[in-house]
Structure formats: C-alpha cells, structure tokens
Design a protein around this motif. Structure first.
Motif, PDB file in Angstrom:
ATOM      1  N   TYR A 136      -5.015  10.632  -2.618  1.00 56.77           N
ATOM      2  CA  TYR A 136      -3.317  10.511  -4.050  1.00 56.77           C
ATOM      3  C   TYR A 136      -4.302  11.596  -4.982  1.00 56.77           C
ATOM      4  O   TYR A 136      -2.811  11.923  -5.026  1.00 56.77           O
TER       5      TYR A 136
ATOM      6  N   ARG B 248       2.836   4.297  -1.844  1.00 60.04           N
ATOM      7  CA  ARG B 248       2.897   5.227  -2.937  1.00 60.04           C
ATOM      8  C   ARG B 248       4.552   5.419  -3.418  1.00 60.04           C
ATOM      9  O   ARG B 248       5.829   4.864  -2.761  1.00 60.04           O
TER      10      ARG B 248
ATOM     11  N   LYS C  73      -5.424   0.249  -0.569  1.00 63.99           N
ATOM     12  CA  LYS C  73      -5.444   1.198   0.396  1.00 63.99           C
ATOM     13  C   LYS C  73      -7.339   1.485   0.803  1.00 63.99           C
ATOM     14  O   LYS C  73      -7.209   1.477   2.462  1.00 63.99           O
TER      15      LYS C  73
ATOM     16  N   SER D 294      -1.057   2.845  -5.531  1.00 60.54           N
ATOM     17  CA  SER D 294       0.033   2.062  -4.573  1.00 60.54           C
ATOM     18  C   SER D 294       0.378   1.276  -5.295  1.00 60.54           C
ATOM     19  O   SER D 294      -0.007   0.771  -5.992  1.00 60.54           O
TER      20      SER D 294
ATOM     21  N   PRO E  84      -9.525   7.407  -0.555  1.00 58.64           N
ATOM     22  CA  PRO E  84      -7.810   7.308  -0.931  1.00 58.64           C
ATOM     23  C   PRO E  84      -7.496   7.552  -2.586  1.00 58.64           C
ATOM     24  O   PRO E  84      -6.601   8.061  -2.410  1.00 58.64           O
TER      25      PRO E  84
ATOM     26  N   SER F  19      -4.944  -2.004  -6.775  1.00 59.18           N
ATOM     27  CA  SER F  19      -4.380  -0.816  -5.831  1.00 59.18           C
ATOM     28  C   SER F  19      -5.188  -0.073  -4.971  1.00 59.18           C
ATOM     29  O   SER F  19      -5.070   0.246  -3.714  1.00 59.18           O
TER      30      SER F  19
ATOM     31  N   GLY G  97       0.768  -1.349  -0.034  1.00 62.93           N
ATOM     32  CA  GLY G  97      -0.203  -0.243  -0.035  1.00 62.93           C
ATOM     33  C   GLY G  97       0.456   0.992  -0.328  1.00 62.93           C
ATOM     34  O   GLY G  97       0.815   2.546   0.050  1.00 62.93           O
TER      35      GLY G  97
END
Length: 353
Positions: free
Chosen positions: A269, A135, A236, A300, A265, A232, A133
């Motif tokens: 982001y 980035r 998250k 992520s 999320p 991804s 998770g």
C-alpha cells in the motif's frame, strides 16, 4: 472317496450357507439404497430454495474461493447446501470459471441457473458496486467506470462534503475517506450523482459501526479509527472470512508485545500510495515489516466480518500466519513452524520482492 475319472480324491461340493447369502443380499440392497438416497439428496439440493421472487444482491469479491462462494450463497438463502454446490461445480468443471461482481439472484433460481450466471459474469448493470478490500483510488475508478465524470467523483470523495456525518466522527481531521466507504452495491439511475453513492456508503459504514463494535474496540485497546485501520489490514490479508478472527488475534497479540505486524499488504500500500514499484522492501510509514504499530491510515475499506473480527478476536494463541496459494490461511506458534508452512503452502504468493 476317489474320483476315478480325474484320478484325484473326491471333494464333495460345499454349499455356501444361506446366512452368508442373505447377508450379502442385504449389504447389496443397503448399498443401492444408500446410493439412491445420496443421488436423490444431491438432485434435491440443486432445486430452488423456494418460489420467492425477491431479489437478493450478492457481491463476489475478486479472488474469492469456490468454497467461500458456496457458503456466501447458502448464508444468503439462495442455495440449500454449500457442500452440494461444490459437488455440482466440480462435476460441471466450472469451479475456476466463476466471475467476481454483483449479481441479482432470487431464491426461486436453481443451482444450475445461479452457476450459469456466475460463469457468464451476468452482473447487475444498474448498480454501483464497491467491493470489499478496495482502496480509495480503486473506488474512485469504480465510480468513473460506472459513468460518473472524474471531476465530479473527485469532488464527491472530499471528506468536507460530509461534515458531521456520524460515520466520520472518529476520523482525524486531515484524513481522507480511506477505509470509510462500506463495500456494498448501490442503486444508480441516470440522475444519480456520485456524492449520493458516497453518502450511501458512509450510511452503511455508520450502520456497521455499532455501539457494541465501538465498545469492543476499546476493550482491545484501540480507538475507533485504529479499529477500522486494523480491520482494513485483515480485509487485505485473509481470503476466507472464517479465518478473520484468528488473524485479528495474531495482529492484536503482536501489538501488545510490541512486535511488528509484518503485513505484506501494508508494505505494498505504501508503494502504491507513492507511485513506486511494488516491493515488500519499499520503505514508507506503511511498511509494518520495518515499522511497529498500526499503519497511519486504513489501507482499504472494510467489511462487517473484518470489523467484527477486530472487535471479537479468536481465543487462540497464534503468533504467525501465512496465506497459502490455495487461499487457505495457515497459523502457527513459532517462527520455525511458520517458515515450514510458508515453504510448503506459499510458493507463488510469497515469491515477490
């Protein structure tokens, strides 16, 4: 008969039937035996799984619940019972003191020894750990924290360094390595260069992007890059791996009916990417509250669990879910049910802007 002393009618003493006495004795014996058996089972479960000295690396992601830690340790063959593990950490009052990181455990360690290392944060120091998770900017910082020079890390994170790598064949030409660096612990020596770690992470990603996973993405109406992007988002969104497939079902259903994913999320982001204040209302192409479809890129890196969740979503019909303050994910069919669950279970996490 009349009792002249007490001035009351005489009531003869009635003896308790022997049968009842014996039943009571048997029950007491059974209860004691059961207590002894439970106690014996408990202490036996705290003993080492075996005498093996083989090192097993375990990475605990920040925010992982104690239940998930116990399940992870049991699946790794390091403890006998996740249930008894929970009993132990509650008894010792250390349930909320275990720390994230990568640990080097052995099957020959007792539960007490494992828990002590988790509480003390005795992470393995000669490893570079890429957590699930994370980035790309967080992975960059992790590499710098591991002792690599920032300029060397920046060079190592350039996709052009790995032209032709099998893990990247589905990556759009101008896309970064976001989403492709597989979460794992990688061995590091004094002479290791950061590109070696990045290359190893790509190797692991290629290993998990099996032909079966790729084919299953297609069945779900996604190409490989879209499948990684969806994974991804799930990475998250979901704390408990057992909920990943159900969350994937929700998002895939929303895609099919042209409904916004509504993932917090993704909105955050976009704000992070633009260096803006973290608000769910921040407008960017990544905000799936206001934009339909998937985000332009992954948000992520992804784990095996999230990849498999997208490839094989749960056979359920949920349309909503909310992650509660306790890490439990609550699923529902209608907006009314969803709002009620949010009000009941998500007071802290759902109070952001």
């Amino acid at each position: 008969m009349y009792n002249a002393v007490a001035g009351k009618p005489y009531r003869p003493y009635r003896r308790v039937p022997k049968r009842i006495i014996w039943v009571a004795i048997v029950l007491v014996v059974l209860l004691v035996a059961a207590a002894v058996a439970v106690r014996s089972s408990y202490y036996r479960s705290l003993q080492p799984v075996s005498s093996s000295q083989n090192v097993v690396l375990v990475t605990i992601k920040p925010g992982t619940s104690s239940d998930a830690i116990g399940e992870q340790l049991q699946e790794s063959g390091l403890i006998r019972s996740s249930t008894m593990f929970q009993w132990y950490i509650r008894t010792e009052n250390v349930r909320d003191r275990m720390q994230a990181g990568t640990y080097a455990f052995r099957p020959s360690m007792s539960v007490q020894e494992i828990v002590n290392e988790l509480v003390e944060g005795s992470v393995k120091s000669d490893l570079v750990t890429i957590l699930p998770g994370q980035r790309l900017d967080q992975i960059r910082q992790a590499l710098i924290n591991a002792g690599f020079r920032p300029d060397a890390v920046d060079t190592a994170l350039q996709p052009s360094q790995y032209s032709g790598h099998v893990a990247l064949v589905d990556k759009p030409a101008n896309a970064s390595l976001e989403g492709f660096l597989y979460p794992e612990s990688y061995q590091k020596t004094a002479n290791t260069a950061p590109n070696v770690i990045v290359s190893a992470a790509l190797d692991q990603m290629a290993k998990h992007l099996t032909p079966g996973i790729r084919a299953a993405f297609t069945v779900q109406g996604l190409n490989v890059y879209q499948g990684i992007t969806m994974a991804s988002i799930i990475e998250k969104e979901v704390n408990n791996p057992t909920d990943s497939a159900k969350a994937a079902q929700v998002f895939l259903k929303r895609l099919r009916i042209d409904m916004p994913l509504g993932s917090d999320p993704t909105a955050l982001y976009g704000a992070i990417l633009d260096g803006q204040e973290l608000k769910l209302t921040y407008q960017s192409p990544y905000n799936t509250h206001t934009n339909k479809g998937l985000t332009p890129t992954p948000i992520s890196n992804v784990s095996k669990t999230s990849l498999e969740a997208v490839a094989n979503p749960a056979q359920t019909g949920w349309l909503y879910f909310v992650a509660g303050d306790d890490g439990t994910t609550h699923f529902s069919n209608t907006i009314e049910e969803h709002e009620a669950l949010t009000e009941r279970y998500c007071k802290k996490l759902c109070s952001g802007n």
